[in-house]
Enzyme design. Sequence first.
Site, mmCIF file in Angstrom:
data_model
loop_
_atom_site.group_PDB
_atom_site.id
_atom_site.type_symbol
_atom_site.label_atom_id
_atom_site.label_comp_id
_atom_site.label_asym_id
_atom_site.label_seq_id
_atom_site.Cartn_x
_atom_site.Cartn_y
_atom_site.Cartn_z
ATOM 1 C CG ASP A 2 36.000 49.533 31.276
ATOM 2 O OD1 ASP A 2 36.467 49.138 30.194
ATOM 3 O OD2 ASP A 2 35.023 50.298 31.363
ATOM 4 C CG HIS A 19 42.960 43.633 25.595
ATOM 5 N ND1 HIS A 19 42.053 44.196 26.465
ATOM 6 C CD2 HIS A 19 42.434 43.795 24.354
ATOM 7 C CE1 HIS A 19 41.026 44.682 25.771
ATOM 8 N NE2 HIS A 19 41.232 44.449 24.496
ATOM 9 C CD1 TRP A 51 30.279 36.422 23.071
ATOM 10 C CD2 TRP A 51 31.978 35.719 21.802
ATOM 11 N NE1 TRP A 51 30.790 35.285 23.648
ATOM 12 C CE2 TRP A 51 31.836 34.827 22.884
ATOM 13 C CE3 TRP A 51 32.995 35.478 20.863
ATOM 14 C CZ2 TRP A 51 32.658 33.720 23.060
ATOM 15 C CZ3 TRP A 51 33.804 34.368 21.038
ATOM 16 C CH2 TRP A 51 33.639 33.505 22.139
ATOM 17 C CG LEU A 113 43.101 34.791 45.946
ATOM 18 C CD1 LEU A 113 42.252 35.738 46.781
ATOM 19 C CD2 LEU A 113 44.098 35.603 45.111
ATOM 20 C CD GLU A 182 29.184 49.219 51.087
ATOM 21 O OE1 GLU A 182 29.259 50.348 50.588
ATOM 22 O OE2 GLU A 182 28.268 48.871 51.869
HETATM 23 C C1 IPE Z 1 38.541 45.989 29.441
HETATM 24 O O1 IPE Z 1 39.156 46.993 28.722
HETATM 25 C C2 IPE Z 1 39.000 44.606 29.059
HETATM 26 C C3 IPE Z 1 38.036 43.741 28.353
HETATM 27 C C4 IPE Z 1 36.776 43.968 28.142
HETATM 28 C C5 IPE Z 1 38.564 42.491 27.843
HETATM 29 P P1 IPE Z 1 38.409 47.603 27.472
HETATM 30 O O2 IPE Z 1 38.841 46.834 26.266
HETATM 31 O O3 IPE Z 1 36.943 47.685 27.711
HETATM 32 O O4 IPE Z 1 39.041 49.059 27.410
HETATM 33 P P2 IPE Z 1 38.343 50.407 26.967
HETATM 34 O O5 IPE Z 1 37.079 50.574 27.774
HETATM 35 O O6 IPE Z 1 38.064 50.308 25.505
HETATM 36 O O7 IPE Z 1 39.366 51.452 27.289
HETATM 37 MG MG MG Z 2 35.624 49.162 28.283
#
Ligand code: IPE
Ligand code: MG
Length: 228
Positions: A2, A19, A51, A113, A182
């Site tokens: 995130d 991204h 989506w 892995l 955890e």
């Molecule tokens: C996470 O980063 C990646 C995906 C959900 C694809 P975000 O896109 O949620 O980034 P923030 O939370 O808006 O900073």
């Molecule tokens: Mg996010």
Amino acid sequence: MDGNGRWATRRYLPRVAGHKRGMDTLRNCVRLCGERGIRVLTVFAFSSENWKRPADEVSSLMDLLAGALGREVSLLQAEGVQLHFVGDRSPLSDKIRAGLVQAEAVTAGNQRLIFNICFNYGGRWDITQAAAALAARGEAITEASMNAAMSLAHVPDPDLLIRTGGERRLSNFLLWQAAYCEFYFSDKLWPEFDAQALDEALADFAQRERRFGRTSEQLAAPESKRAA
Ligand code: IPE
Ligand code: MG
């Protein structure tokens, strides 16, 4: 994973740039996990709720996945990574679906892995599809039969779950599998999650006492004395 969007916005860049940078972080993270002897890595790449994002961001994420399928699989192959895509594939394009099948087939023999990419995944979707599959086959619903029908039946339950980006939520990830997991929350945005950040998370995990419902005293006793 995130924080991609915030990472980009803070740099006056479009979210898709975050991204893209997040993809670099993920490539690095896979390599680091392999080097550290971690056997299974599962990442949440696209949730069933994603989506709802603006259409251009959704299509950029699809393009990133399609691009990665072409570009990254030979690298994963060289690193001994067995790839699995976990989630509902039905709304994905024919081209992407074919790419997922192909990438899984190419890497199926690798053992170093196991790398699960949760894409169009949701914990509730997984529990529901497992129960529906059992019901359709007329099988009894037990913990064991549910475990076997879940989309992550090929790996053990996770030991450690890391969420970056400062939120302290599960957001519909691994609801069933996280029962004894955890949790580790990092304020770092995903594009900044580097080797040092990973090692801090692993060091924190190594200090936790995992009792699985038992007491500390039981854990200190020899295995033979632990029962009941
Ligand atoms: C996470 O980063 C990646 C995906 C959900 C694809 P975000 O896109 O949620 O980034 P923030 O939370 O808006 O900073
Ligand atoms: Mg996010």
